[in-house]
Design a protein around this motif. Structure first.
Motif, PDB file in Angstrom:
ATOM      1  N   GLN A  79      38.687  36.340  47.263  1.00  0.00           N
ATOM      2  CA  GLN A  79      38.315  37.739  47.530  1.00  0.00           C
ATOM      3  C   GLN A  79      37.389  37.851  48.735  1.00  0.00           C
ATOM      4  O   GLN A  79      37.523  38.778  49.548  1.00  0.00           O
ATOM      5  CB  GLN A  79      37.644  38.346  46.298  1.00  0.00           C
ATOM      6  CG  GLN A  79      38.575  38.618  45.138  1.00  0.00           C
ATOM      7  CD  GLN A  79      38.741  37.415  44.220  1.00  0.00           C
ATOM      8  OE1 GLN A  79      38.412  36.286  44.596  1.00  0.00           O
ATOM      9  NE2 GLN A  79      39.267  37.648  43.040  1.00  0.00           N
TER      10      GLN A  79
ATOM     11  N   SER B 169      35.266  32.218  47.190  1.00  0.00           N
ATOM     12  CA  SER B 169      36.383  32.890  46.528  1.00  0.00           C
ATOM     13  C   SER B 169      37.421  33.410  47.521  1.00  0.00           C
ATOM     14  O   SER B 169      37.132  33.635  48.700  1.00  0.00           O
ATOM     15  CB  SER B 169      35.871  34.060  45.681  1.00  0.00           C
ATOM     16  OG  SER B 169      35.364  35.090  46.518  1.00  0.00           O
TER      17      SER B 169
ATOM     18  N   TRP C 120      26.513  32.639  41.144  1.00  0.00           N
ATOM     19  CA  TRP C 120      27.543  33.623  41.477  1.00  0.00           C
ATOM     20  C   TRP C 120      27.608  33.897  42.975  1.00  0.00           C
ATOM     21  O   TRP C 120      28.640  34.324  43.485  1.00  0.00           O
ATOM     22  CB  TRP C 120      27.300  34.904  40.690  1.00  0.00           C
ATOM     23  CG  TRP C 120      27.641  34.759  39.244  1.00  0.00           C
ATOM     24  CD1 TRP C 120      26.784  34.620  38.200  1.00  0.00           C
ATOM     25  CD2 TRP C 120      28.960  34.699  38.685  1.00  0.00           C
ATOM     26  NE1 TRP C 120      27.466  34.478  37.021  1.00  0.00           N
ATOM     27  CE2 TRP C 120      28.810  34.520  37.297  1.00  0.00           C
ATOM     28  CE3 TRP C 120      30.241  34.761  39.230  1.00  0.00           C
ATOM     29  CZ2 TRP C 120      29.910  34.425  36.438  1.00  0.00           C
ATOM     30  CZ3 TRP C 120      31.335  34.661  38.375  1.00  0.00           C
ATOM     31  CH2 TRP C 120      31.167  34.496  36.996  1.00  0.00           C
TER      32      TRP C 120
ATOM     33  N   TRP D  32      31.099  33.526  44.932  1.00  0.00           N
ATOM     34  CA  TRP D  32      31.658  34.555  45.815  1.00  0.00           C
ATOM     35  C   TRP D  32      31.996  33.987  47.190  1.00  0.00           C
ATOM     36  O   TRP D  32      33.079  34.261  47.731  1.00  0.00           O
ATOM     37  CB  TRP D  32      30.672  35.721  45.956  1.00  0.00           C
ATOM     38  CG  TRP D  32      31.063  36.673  47.046  1.00  0.00           C
ATOM     39  CD1 TRP D  32      30.507  36.808  48.279  1.00  0.00           C
ATOM     40  CD2 TRP D  32      32.147  37.607  47.007  1.00  0.00           C
ATOM     41  NE1 TRP D  32      31.171  37.759  49.011  1.00  0.00           N
ATOM     42  CE2 TRP D  32      32.185  38.267  48.258  1.00  0.00           C
ATOM     43  CE3 TRP D  32      33.096  37.940  46.038  1.00  0.00           C
ATOM     44  CZ2 TRP D  32      33.124  39.242  48.558  1.00  0.00           C
ATOM     45  CZ3 TRP D  32      34.033  38.923  46.336  1.00  0.00           C
ATOM     46  CH2 TRP D  32      34.035  39.564  47.583  1.00  0.00           C
TER      47      TRP D  32
ATOM     48  N   LEU E 281      37.185  44.494  38.857  1.00  0.00           N
ATOM     49  CA  LEU E 281      35.864  43.865  38.833  1.00  0.00           C
ATOM     50  C   LEU E 281      35.738  42.886  37.669  1.00  0.00           C
ATOM     51  O   LEU E 281      35.299  41.738  37.846  1.00  0.00           O
ATOM     52  CB  LEU E 281      34.787  44.948  38.735  1.00  0.00           C
ATOM     53  CG  LEU E 281      33.348  44.495  38.469  1.00  0.00           C
ATOM     54  CD1 LEU E 281      32.797  43.751  39.674  1.00  0.00           C
ATOM     55  CD2 LEU E 281      32.459  45.695  38.140  1.00  0.00           C
TER      56      LEU E 281
ATOM     57  N   TYR F 133      37.672  39.616  38.047  1.00  0.00           N
ATOM     58  CA  TYR F 133      37.053  38.651  38.961  1.00  0.00           C
ATOM     59  C   TYR F 133      36.036  37.789  38.212  1.00  0.00           C
ATOM     60  O   TYR F 133      36.057  36.550  38.329  1.00  0.00           O
ATOM     61  CB  TYR F 133      36.374  39.382  40.119  1.00  0.00           C
ATOM     62  CG  TYR F 133      35.478  38.482  40.934  1.00  0.00           C
ATOM     63  CD1 TYR F 133      36.007  37.599  41.874  1.00  0.00           C
ATOM     64  CD2 TYR F 133      34.092  38.484  40.745  1.00  0.00           C
ATOM     65  CE1 TYR F 133      35.189  36.752  42.603  1.00  0.00           C
ATOM     66  CE2 TYR F 133      33.268  37.645  41.484  1.00  0.00           C
ATOM     67  CZ  TYR F 133      33.814  36.781  42.404  1.00  0.00           C
ATOM     68  OH  TYR F 133      32.998  35.934  43.120  1.00  0.00           O
TER      69      TYR F 133
ATOM     70  N   TYR G  78      29.556  40.195  44.666  1.00  0.00           N
ATOM     71  CA  TYR G  78      30.875  40.818  44.598  1.00  0.00           C
ATOM     72  C   TYR G  78      30.929  41.937  45.630  1.00  0.00           C
ATOM     73  O   TYR G  78      29.965  42.682  45.813  1.00  0.00           O
ATOM     74  CB  TYR G  78      31.170  41.389  43.207  1.00  0.00           C
ATOM     75  CG  TYR G  78      32.560  41.989  43.097  1.00  0.00           C
ATOM     76  CD1 TYR G  78      33.674  41.179  42.940  1.00  0.00           C
ATOM     77  CD2 TYR G  78      32.753  43.372  43.169  1.00  0.00           C
ATOM     78  CE1 TYR G  78      34.955  41.720  42.867  1.00  0.00           C
ATOM     79  CE2 TYR G  78      34.027  43.926  43.092  1.00  0.00           C
ATOM     80  CZ  TYR G  78      35.118  43.090  42.937  1.00  0.00           C
ATOM     81  OH  TYR G  78      36.378  43.624  42.873  1.00  0.00           O
TER      82      TYR G  78
END
Length: 291
Positions: free
Chosen positions: A222, A220, A213, A217, A180, A183, A169
């Protein structure tokens, strides 16, 4: 393990020798000269690390501002001493931060676990001070391990890495950590309880290896937004660097010339030796001792 590749830029230009003098680095260990006073330690840092275009009086005046900023007036003339004697743990940590602030870091203040070894009240005081610095325009980068929920809220953005340095992240934390938490929850994680510490929650979630994860990420929205923001910042700063008038000494490795460094260090070493001899009860040193 392995090889890491990439490019490092500062304000759109490749990293040069001046990066270290423009960056304050607060180590996790509070390492100071035990025979010096708090004010002398700050003045030494300011004298050698601020540019030579700044007069010594201006540097000393800024040191007094740092002392007031960190509320160190009561022990400004105290000798640092060794752990267990002299300054206590919190005072040593404040001095460690003060030494870097006295250098007036132009780019960044980096802190390596500033709350390590401190009780909850002292940890809060340090983080609240960092929050004040950030609010006044100082860029602060801080590593912290398993903070309390109230300390976690003092930070604006989080770069969260798992084992191997893999990003899981990178972005805003949000009010009450909602950005946070949203997400992780939107990507299949369980909901964080109202009484849970968001910092401990995310460690638990990422520690569960059933979900990749890092892969989440990378794919994603983001992550794509962050990449676009970085590219835009780079383009913007690169243009400023090319169009702006640059100080010819701004990219030198050291802020002060060698002669000034030699003078300040010699005075500091002789002073340390003199005080050490008196502290040990051996009487004043002779010229032969110093040589």
């Amino acid at each position: 393990m392995g090889v890491i590749t990439g490019s490092m830029f500062v304000n759109g230009a490749p990293l040069d020798d001046s990066f270290q003098r423009k960056t304050g680095y607060v180590q996790q260990q509070d390492l100071h000269l035990e025979t010096a006073t708090v004010r002398e330690s700050l003045r030494f840092s300011a004298t050698l690390r601020q540019p030579k275009t700044v007069s010594k009086q201006e540097k000393y005046d800024f040191v007094e501002d740092v002392i007031k900023m960190l509320s160190m007036e009561d022990f400004a003339e105290a000798v640092v001493g060794v752990p267990g004697e002299g300054l206590n743990v919190e005072q040593r940590k404040l001095l460690t931060i003060g030494v870097e602030l006295a250098a007036k870091p132009k780019l960044l203040l980096f802190l390596d676990e500033p709350t390590s070894g401190l009780d909850s009240q002292s940890s809060w005081a340090i983080c609240a001070f960092l929050r004040k610095l950030a609010d006044n325009g100082q860029a602060v980068l801080c590593t912290i391990h398993q903070p309390s929920a109230i300390l976690f809220q003092q930070f604006d953005r989080l770069l969260f890495l798992r084992k191997g340095g893999k990003t899981v992240y990178f972005g805003n934390i949000g009010e009450q950590s909602q950005t946070l938490l949203s997400y992780f929850e939107s990507n299949g994680a369980r909901k964080c309880g109202n009484d849970e510490n968001p910092a401990e929650y995310m460690l638990e979630i990422v520690g569960d290896e059933s979900t990749d994860w890092f892969g989440v990420w990378k794919g994603s929205e983001q992550a794509e937004t962050v990449e676009r923001e970085i590219a835009e910042v780079h383009r913007h700063k690169e243009g400023q660097q090319q169009n702006g008038d640059d100080d010819p000494t701004a990219h030198d490795e050291f802020a002060m010339p060698f002669t000034a460094q030699l003078r300040e260090v010699l005075v500091r070493v002789f002073q340390q030796y003199w005080r050490s001899k008196h502290t040990n009860g051996d009487g004043p040193p002779t010229i032969r001792d110093m040589c």
